[in-house]
Design a protein around this motif. Structure first.
Motif, PDB file in Angstrom:
ATOM      1  N   LEU A  62      -6.929  24.923  14.984  1.00 43.79           N
ATOM      2  CA  LEU A  62      -6.919  26.072  15.608  1.00 43.79           C
ATOM      3  C   LEU A  62      -8.055  26.482  16.519  1.00 43.79           C
ATOM      4  O   LEU A  62      -7.946  26.814  17.825  1.00 43.79           O
ATOM      5  CB  LEU A  62      -6.768  27.134  15.261  1.00 43.79           C
ATOM      6  N   SER A  63      -8.965  25.555  16.379  1.00 44.74           N
ATOM      7  CA  SER A  63     -10.533  25.673  17.618  1.00 44.74           C
ATOM      8  C   SER A  63      -9.827  24.819  18.811  1.00 44.74           C
ATOM      9  O   SER A  63      -9.240  23.854  18.884  1.00 44.74           O
ATOM     10  CB  SER A  63     -11.301  25.188  16.641  1.00 44.74           C
ATOM     11  N   PRO A  64     -10.773  25.323  20.030  1.00 44.00           N
ATOM     12  CA  PRO A  64     -10.307  23.816  21.327  1.00 44.00           C
ATOM     13  C   PRO A  64     -11.009  23.043  20.740  1.00 44.00           C
ATOM     14  O   PRO A  64     -10.572  21.719  21.328  1.00 44.00           O
ATOM     15  CB  PRO A  64     -11.455  24.911  22.204  1.00 44.00           C
ATOM     16  N   GLU A  65     -12.200  23.238  20.147  1.00 45.89           N
ATOM     17  CA  GLU A  65     -12.858  21.856  19.647  1.00 45.89           C
ATOM     18  C   GLU A  65     -11.645  20.606  19.392  1.00 45.89           C
ATOM     19  O   GLU A  65     -11.777  18.799  19.696  1.00 45.89           O
ATOM     20  CB  GLU A  65     -13.705  21.743  18.696  1.00 45.89           C
ATOM     21  N   TRP A  66     -10.957  21.021  18.303  1.00 43.46           N
ATOM     22  CA  TRP A  66      -9.234  19.998  17.415  1.00 43.46           C
ATOM     23  C   TRP A  66      -8.637  19.690  18.770  1.00 43.46           C
ATOM     24  O   TRP A  66      -8.729  18.548  18.748  1.00 43.46           O
ATOM     25  CB  TRP A  66      -8.741  20.851  16.364  1.00 43.46           C
ATOM     26  N   THR A  67      -8.370  20.570  19.663  1.00 37.37           N
ATOM     27  CA  THR A  67      -7.195  20.523  20.810  1.00 37.37           C
ATOM     28  C   THR A  67      -8.239  18.933  22.066  1.00 37.37           C
ATOM     29  O   THR A  67      -7.402  17.820  22.281  1.00 37.37           O
ATOM     30  CB  THR A  67      -7.413  21.345  21.991  1.00 37.37           C
ATOM     31  N   GLN A  68      -9.352  19.434  21.950  1.00 39.22           N
ATOM     32  CA  GLN A  68     -10.254  17.906  23.186  1.00 39.22           C
ATOM     33  C   GLN A  68     -10.116  16.840  22.283  1.00 39.22           C
ATOM     34  O   GLN A  68     -10.521  15.974  22.573  1.00 39.22           O
ATOM     35  CB  GLN A  68     -11.454  18.821  23.671  1.00 39.22           C
ATOM     36  N   ALA A  69     -10.275  16.890  20.543  1.00 42.42           N
ATOM     37  CA  ALA A  69     -10.428  16.078  20.053  1.00 42.42           C
ATOM     38  C   ALA A  69      -9.039  15.041  19.814  1.00 42.42           C
ATOM     39  O   ALA A  69      -9.115  13.761  19.959  1.00 42.42           O
ATOM     40  CB  ALA A  69     -10.871  15.956  18.319  1.00 42.42           C
ATOM     41  N   VAL A  70      -8.022  15.348  19.759  1.00 40.47           N
ATOM     42  CA  VAL A  70      -6.950  14.913  19.857  1.00 40.47           C
ATOM     43  C   VAL A  70      -6.371  14.290  21.481  1.00 40.47           C
ATOM     44  O   VAL A  70      -5.962  13.095  21.841  1.00 40.47           O
ATOM     45  CB  VAL A  70      -5.625  15.763  19.521  1.00 40.47           C
ATOM     46  N   ALA A  71      -6.988  15.378  22.246  1.00 42.82           N
ATOM     47  CA  ALA A  71      -6.866  14.927  23.867  1.00 42.82           C
ATOM     48  C   ALA A  71      -7.892  13.201  24.422  1.00 42.82           C
ATOM     49  O   ALA A  71      -7.746  12.452  24.916  1.00 42.82           O
ATOM     50  CB  ALA A  71      -7.285  15.691  24.963  1.00 42.82           C
ATOM     51  N   SER A  72      -8.425  13.653  23.648  1.00 42.14           N
ATOM     52  CA  SER A  72      -9.660  11.737  23.177  1.00 42.14           C
ATOM     53  C   SER A  72      -8.745  10.632  23.157  1.00 42.14           C
ATOM     54  O   SER A  72      -9.277   9.614  23.556  1.00 42.14           O
ATOM     55  CB  SER A  72     -10.805  12.295  22.802  1.00 42.14           C
ATOM     56  N   VAL A  73      -7.836  10.943  22.504  1.00 41.12           N
ATOM     57  CA  VAL A  73      -6.790   9.352  21.907  1.00 41.12           C
ATOM     58  C   VAL A  73      -5.540   9.676  21.957  1.00 41.12           C
ATOM     59  O   VAL A  73      -4.551   8.757  22.217  1.00 41.12           O
ATOM     60  CB  VAL A  73      -6.853   9.508  20.503  1.00 41.12           C
ATOM     61  N   LEU A 118     -11.198  17.591   8.594  1.00 38.46           N
ATOM     62  CA  LEU A 118     -11.932  18.440   9.287  1.00 38.46           C
ATOM     63  C   LEU A 118     -12.901  19.146   9.230  1.00 38.46           C
ATOM     64  O   LEU A 118     -12.978  20.085   7.671  1.00 38.46           O
ATOM     65  CB  LEU A 118     -10.668  19.211  10.729  1.00 38.46           C
ATOM     66  N   ARG A 119     -13.986  19.327   9.256  1.00 39.27           N
ATOM     67  CA  ARG A 119     -14.900  20.225   9.006  1.00 39.27           C
ATOM     68  C   ARG A 119     -15.852  20.755  10.218  1.00 39.27           C
ATOM     69  O   ARG A 119     -16.250  20.222  11.519  1.00 39.27           O
ATOM     70  CB  ARG A 119     -16.277  20.210   8.584  1.00 39.27           C
ATOM     71  N   LEU A 120     -15.371  22.211  10.738  1.00 41.61           N
ATOM     72  CA  LEU A 120     -15.855  22.830  11.540  1.00 41.61           C
ATOM     73  C   LEU A 120     -16.724  24.294  11.528  1.00 41.61           C
ATOM     74  O   LEU A 120     -15.698  25.063  10.541  1.00 41.61           O
ATOM     75  CB  LEU A 120     -15.161  23.266  12.795  1.00 41.61           C
ATOM     76  N   ARG A 121     -18.116  24.570  11.470  1.00 44.81           N
ATOM     77  CA  ARG A 121     -18.778  25.554  10.625  1.00 44.81           C
ATOM     78  C   ARG A 121     -18.809  25.095   9.696  1.00 44.81           C
ATOM     79  O   ARG A 121     -19.195  24.071   8.428  1.00 44.81           O
ATOM     80  CB  ARG A 121     -18.574  26.683  11.629  1.00 44.81           C
ATOM     81  N   ASP A 122     -18.069  26.766   8.991  1.00 42.80           N
ATOM     82  CA  ASP A 122     -17.876  26.877   7.439  1.00 42.80           C
ATOM     83  C   ASP A 122     -17.193  26.258   7.028  1.00 42.80           C
ATOM     84  O   ASP A 122     -16.600  26.555   5.633  1.00 42.80           O
ATOM     85  CB  ASP A 122     -18.647  27.613   6.654  1.00 42.80           C
ATOM     86  N   ARG A 123     -15.894  25.610   7.340  1.00 44.57           N
ATOM     87  CA  ARG A 123     -14.106  25.726   7.339  1.00 44.57           C
ATOM     88  C   ARG A 123     -14.359  24.542   6.734  1.00 44.57           C
ATOM     89  O   ARG A 123     -14.829  23.228   8.140  1.00 44.57           O
ATOM     90  CB  ARG A 123     -13.507  26.506   8.454  1.00 44.57           C
TER      91      ARG A 123
END
Length: 382
Positions: free
Chosen positions: A36-47, A241-246
């Motif tokens: 649910l992070s913006p980092e994930w959305t931008q990662a998908v947008a890269s492909v 996926l890992r983001l910070r402590d999750r």
């Protein structure tokens, strides 16, 4: 108090937007998933080039974000579907926003929610299929779960036998051995082929996404491979996926020659120490396969898989047609209705993965041809 919406490419988000989105996720526990992070959305947008974000404002102040794949005919899916195990309209608590009106403003008639997380009740009653998301909360000094005493004795027996025959159990996190990554992917694709499932790892965009995440720096969102070794030999893998402590693993695969030892049970029992040592406080097991996830988790919450219709007149018409179809399906009887539901779910997954007509047609043809294999698997033949 007028609500407005701006739909932008995920790559066009400002630093202010990204920071606000991240703050919204941190303000609500159920929004802390990497998915649910913006980092994930931008990662998908890269492909993929169909990733957008609907930004909702009230009196110029941003109050919510809805990341999505924008498909033809005002249809949308969560960004990264089908790997997006959760979807949500991201807001702070008490946002005062009506989800269906928000969809209308975003020019979305139908939103195919996967694992809908709605802690602030912006969508209200949505219908669809209820499901449970499981996780291992590692923030306690001692982590408990629902494994029965008999099951735990069996796990201990399998571990002892495996160690006697092959050597000690070990874990690697984050495993950067490319050979182990390739082995994990090969084992999973072999399992997919045996079971007659659609190869969700084959589409070029999915392959590129997995590899880009695997190569990403560990300081941000990245693909994390957790490997279990026996006597130094890698035998089981969780990758996600890992983001910070999750952490949120997607792919689970193991060497079938070790299947007699129930490696999955040993993995989920023994991996917690290495997760804690490496700063993981929550290991998200997501939905599905509740027969074992319920045993090894210590936390769970409700989600829904559902199609949400917006507040526009065309969306209401579509919702009416869908209700008629649901009643007709229900009248077919339980077994037939269940079969239709499974078939629809499979076709939707193919549509999520395959982005052109030819690939989708091949996927549908394979789904019908492989149906006997899937049936044998569901009956325990595999």
């Amino acid at each position: 108090m007028r609500l407005t919406c701006e739909v932008v490419k995920a790559s066009a988000l400002s630093d202010l937007d990204l920071g606000l989105w991240q703050a919204m996720c941190q303000a609500t526990d159920l929004f802390k998933s990497p998915l649910l992070s913006p980092e994930w959305t931008q990662a998908v947008a890269s492909v993929r080039d169909d990733v957008y974000v609907a930004i909702f404002r009230r009196m110029g102040k941003v109050i919510g974000f809805l990341p999505h794949h924008r498909r033809p005919h005002r249809f949308a899916r969560p960004a990264g579907a089908p790997f997006a195990d959760y979807s949500a309209l991201i807001t702070f608590p008490n946002p005062g926003i009506d989800g269906r009106q928000a969809l209308k403003l975003a020019r979305i008639d139908r939103f195919q929610a996967i694992g809908l997380v709605d802690p602030h009740n912006v969508f209200g009653e949505t219908g669809g299929e209820a499901d449970t998301a499981y996780g291992i909360d590692l923030s306690f000094d001692e982590t408990t779960n629902n494994v029965t005493r008999k099951h735990r004795k069996n796990i201990n027996r399998h571990r002892r036998n495996m160690i006697e025959m092959h050597g000690d159990v070990g874990f690697i996190l984050t495993d950067r051995d490319r050979g182990h990554y390739d082995q994990m992917m090969r084992l999973k694709r072999e399992q997919i082929l045996r079971n007659g499932l659609h190869d969700f790892l084959a589409p070029p965009w999915a392959t590129a996404l997995f590899e880009r995440l695997y190569d990403a720096p560990e300081t941000g969102l990245h693909g994390s491979l957790l490997t279990m070794t026996i006597g130094g030999t890698p035998v089981m893998f969780h990758y996600g996926l890992r983001l910070r402590d999750r952490m949120h693993p997607w792919v689970s695969s193991y060497d079938p020659s070790f299947g007699v030892f129930s490696p999955g049970s040993i993995f989920l029992t023994d991996c917690q120490a290495v997760l804690k040592e490496n700063g993981v406080s929550y290991y998200d097991l997501s939905t599905g396969q509740s027969h074992y996830k319920d045993s090894f988790s210590n936390t769970a919450y409700d989600v829904r898989h559902t199609r949400i219709y917006g507040a526009s007149s065309s969306a209401r018409f579509g919702a009416g047609l869908a209700n008629v179809a649901t009643r007709v399906q229900g009248a077919m009887g339980g077994r037939v209705a269940d079969a239709v539901t499974r078939l629809n779910r499979r076709f939707d997954q193919i549509a999520c993965l395959e982005l052109d007509f030819v690939s989708r047609a091949k996927g549908v043809a394979y789904a019908f041809a492989a149906a006997p294999r899937r049936l044998r698997t569901s009956q325990g033949a595999d």
